[in-house]
Design a protein around this motif. Structure first.
Motif, PDB file in Angstrom:
ATOM      1  N   GLN A   1       1.166  -1.335   0.040  1.00 47.33           N
ATOM      2  CA  GLN A   1      -0.185  -0.019   0.522  1.00 47.33           C
ATOM      3  C   GLN A   1       0.804   1.277  -0.281  1.00 47.33           C
ATOM      4  O   GLN A   1       0.204   2.440  -0.141  1.00 47.33           O
ATOM      5  CB  GLN A   1      -1.003  -0.015   1.202  1.00 47.33           C
ATOM      6  N   VAL A   2       1.954   1.313   0.697  1.00 46.61           N
ATOM      7  CA  VAL A   2       2.540   2.937   0.973  1.00 46.61           C
ATOM      8  C   VAL A   2       3.496   2.768  -0.019  1.00 46.61           C
ATOM      9  O   VAL A   2       3.552   3.382  -0.859  1.00 46.61           O
ATOM     10  CB  VAL A   2       3.689   2.466   2.128  1.00 46.61           C
ATOM     11  N   GLN A   3       3.727   1.479  -1.112  1.00 47.18           N
ATOM     12  CA  GLN A   3       4.350   1.588  -2.208  1.00 47.18           C
ATOM     13  C   GLN A   3       3.558   2.099  -3.468  1.00 47.18           C
ATOM     14  O   GLN A   3       4.347   2.798  -4.876  1.00 47.18           O
ATOM     15  CB  GLN A   3       5.611   0.158  -2.748  1.00 47.18           C
ATOM     16  N   SER A   4       2.435   1.760  -3.682  1.00 47.60           N
ATOM     17  CA  SER A   4       1.693   2.141  -4.259  1.00 47.60           C
ATOM     18  C   SER A   4       0.788   3.082  -4.090  1.00 47.60           C
ATOM     19  O   SER A   4       0.040   3.746  -5.109  1.00 47.60           O
ATOM     20  CB  SER A   4       0.979   1.152  -4.611  1.00 47.60           C
ATOM     21  N   GLY A   5       0.804   3.945  -3.505  1.00 44.30           N
ATOM     22  CA  GLY A   5       0.547   5.499  -2.897  1.00 44.30           C
ATOM     23  C   GLY A   5      -0.741   5.204  -2.231  1.00 44.30           C
ATOM     24  O   GLY A   5      -2.042   6.563  -2.254  1.00 44.30           O
ATOM     25  N   ASN A   6      -1.261   4.510  -2.372  1.00 46.77           N
ATOM     26  CA  ASN A   6      -3.073   3.541  -1.554  1.00 46.77           C
ATOM     27  C   ASN A   6      -2.573   3.770   0.102  1.00 46.77           C
ATOM     28  O   ASN A   6      -4.069   3.931   0.452  1.00 46.77           O
ATOM     29  CB  ASN A   6      -3.341   2.579  -1.812  1.00 46.77           C
ATOM     30  N   TYR A   7      -2.229   3.560   0.900  1.00 45.51           N
ATOM     31  CA  TYR A   7      -1.727   3.556   1.467  1.00 45.51           C
ATOM     32  C   TYR A   7      -2.108   5.137   2.974  1.00 45.51           C
ATOM     33  O   TYR A   7      -1.416   6.368   2.001  1.00 45.51           O
ATOM     34  CB  TYR A   7      -0.743   3.446   2.458  1.00 45.51           C
ATOM     35  N   THR A   8      -3.556   5.149   4.027  1.00 43.41           N
ATOM     36  CA  THR A   8      -3.745   6.583   4.129  1.00 43.41           C
ATOM     37  C   THR A   8      -4.067   6.687   5.317  1.00 43.41           C
ATOM     38  O   THR A   8      -4.132   5.485   5.809  1.00 43.41           O
ATOM     39  CB  THR A   8      -4.315   6.866   3.739  1.00 43.41           C
ATOM     40  N   ILE A   9      -3.359   7.420   6.060  1.00 44.62           N
ATOM     41  CA  ILE A   9      -3.246   7.634   7.592  1.00 44.62           C
ATOM     42  C   ILE A   9      -4.914   7.728   8.181  1.00 44.62           C
ATOM     43  O   ILE A   9      -5.141   9.173   7.718  1.00 44.62           O
ATOM     44  CB  ILE A   9      -1.989   8.499   7.963  1.00 44.62           C
ATOM     45  N   ASP A  10      -5.236   7.342   9.018  1.00 46.13           N
ATOM     46  CA  ASP A  10      -6.300   8.494  10.215  1.00 46.13           C
ATOM     47  C   ASP A  10      -5.999   9.221  11.224  1.00 46.13           C
ATOM     48  O   ASP A  10      -5.556   8.066  12.594  1.00 46.13           O
ATOM     49  CB  ASP A  10      -7.407   7.384  10.419  1.00 46.13           C
ATOM     50  N   PRO A  11      -5.432   9.951  11.224  1.00 42.52           N
ATOM     51  CA  PRO A  11      -4.708  11.553  12.416  1.00 42.52           C
ATOM     52  C   PRO A  11      -5.978  11.144  13.552  1.00 42.52           C
ATOM     53  O   PRO A  11      -5.080  10.794  14.797  1.00 42.52           O
ATOM     54  CB  PRO A  11      -5.263  11.922  12.149  1.00 42.52           C
ATOM     55  N   LYS A  12      -7.321  10.531  13.407  1.00 40.14           N
ATOM     56  CA  LYS A  12      -8.187  10.031  14.593  1.00 40.14           C
ATOM     57  C   LYS A  12      -7.256   8.682  14.899  1.00 40.14           C
ATOM     58  O   LYS A  12      -7.114   8.871  16.556  1.00 40.14           O
ATOM     59  CB  LYS A  12      -9.714  10.044  14.287  1.00 40.14           C
ATOM     60  N   ALA A  13      -7.319   8.265  14.703  1.00 39.20           N
ATOM     61  CA  ALA A  13      -7.148   6.790  14.319  1.00 39.20           C
ATOM     62  C   ALA A  13      -5.356   6.646  15.743  1.00 39.20           C
ATOM     63  O   ALA A  13      -5.418   5.602  17.080  1.00 39.20           O
ATOM     64  CB  ALA A  13      -7.392   5.342  13.400  1.00 39.20           C
ATOM     65  N   VAL A  14      -4.744   7.457  15.079  1.00 37.56           N
ATOM     66  CA  VAL A  14      -3.109   7.247  15.378  1.00 37.56           C
ATOM     67  C   VAL A  14      -3.803   8.248  17.080  1.00 37.56           C
ATOM     68  O   VAL A  14      -2.601   7.964  18.042  1.00 37.56           O
ATOM     69  CB  VAL A  14      -2.360   8.466  14.456  1.00 37.56           C
ATOM     70  N   ALA A  15      -4.133   9.716  17.099  1.00 40.20           N
ATOM     71  CA  ALA A  15      -4.498   9.731  18.302  1.00 40.20           C
ATOM     72  C   ALA A  15      -5.048   9.015  19.619  1.00 40.20           C
ATOM     73  O   ALA A  15      -4.881   9.415  20.332  1.00 40.20           O
ATOM     74  CB  ALA A  15      -5.031  11.297  17.906  1.00 40.20           C
ATOM     75  N   LYS A  16      -6.129   8.506  18.504  1.00 39.17           N
ATOM     76  CA  LYS A  16      -6.702   7.718  20.024  1.00 39.17           C
ATOM     77  C   LYS A  16      -5.900   7.011  20.233  1.00 39.17           C
ATOM     78  O   LYS A  16      -5.887   6.655  21.569  1.00 39.17           O
ATOM     79  CB  LYS A  16      -7.872   7.202  19.101  1.00 39.17           C
ATOM     80  N   GLY A  17      -4.712   6.113  19.694  1.00 38.75           N
ATOM     81  CA  GLY A  17      -3.783   5.110  20.240  1.00 38.75           C
ATOM     82  C   GLY A  17      -2.489   5.755  21.196  1.00 38.75           C
ATOM     83  O   GLY A  17      -2.604   5.255  21.633  1.00 38.75           O
ATOM     84  N   LEU A  18      -2.639   7.031  20.635  1.00 34.98           N
ATOM     85  CA  LEU A  18      -1.240   7.343  21.600  1.00 34.98           C
ATOM     86  C   LEU A  18      -2.195   7.646  22.781  1.00 34.98           C
ATOM     87  O   LEU A  18      -1.512   7.907  23.966  1.00 34.98           O
ATOM     88  CB  LEU A  18      -0.699   8.989  20.631  1.00 34.98           C
ATOM     89  N   LYS A  19      -2.795   8.257  22.926  1.00 39.32           N
ATOM     90  CA  LYS A  19      -4.368   8.838  24.313  1.00 39.32           C
ATOM     91  C   LYS A  19      -3.968   7.386  25.329  1.00 39.32           C
ATOM     92  O   LYS A  19      -3.748   7.215  25.888  1.00 39.32           O
ATOM     93  CB  LYS A  19      -5.195   9.182  23.959  1.00 39.32           C
ATOM     94  N   ASN A  20      -4.766   6.662  24.294  1.00 41.72           N
ATOM     95  CA  ASN A  20      -4.910   4.999  25.363  1.00 41.72           C
ATOM     96  C   ASN A  20      -3.123   4.400  25.828  1.00 41.72           C
ATOM     97  O   ASN A  20      -2.605   3.826  26.802  1.00 41.72           O
ATOM     98  CB  ASN A  20      -5.484   3.699  24.481  1.00 41.72           C
TER      99      ASN A  20
END
Length: 89
Positions: free
Chosen positions: A65-84
């Motif tokens: 996904q990263v190599q093809s450019g299709n990988y997207t990051i969900d900032p809310k999921a990242v923030a929730k994971g860091l908070k937890n």
């Protein structure tokens, strides 16, 4: 000079005795069978191996996904994971 007389029968072969015992066991009618037991530690290692394969497949998928450019990051999921993580949940 002292002479030592042999005591007992020198013609006894201990290996022959063992062979005779094995023949008796074979004639008893019970077929010899092998038995295998897998320890709980070995079973746990197999489970870890399965997890490792699943993890490797997930990593390969993310790489593609990263190599093809299709990988997207969900900032809310990242923030929730860091908070937890920092809150110990």
């Amino acid at each position: 000079m002292m002479k030592i007389n042999s005591i007992g029968n020198q013609n006894i072969n201990p290996y022959k005795r063992n062979l005779n015992k094995m023949d008796e066991v074979g004639k008893a009618g019970k077929p010899a069978s092998d038995k295998i037991e897998i320890s709980s530690a070995a079973k746990e290692m197999q489970e870890v191996s399965k997890l490792g394969k699943e993890r490797q497949a997930r990593v390969e998928s993310l790489k593609d996904q990263v190599q093809s450019g299709n990988y997207t990051i969900d900032p809310k999921a990242v923030a929730k994971g860091l908070k937890n993580f920092y809150n110990g949940q």
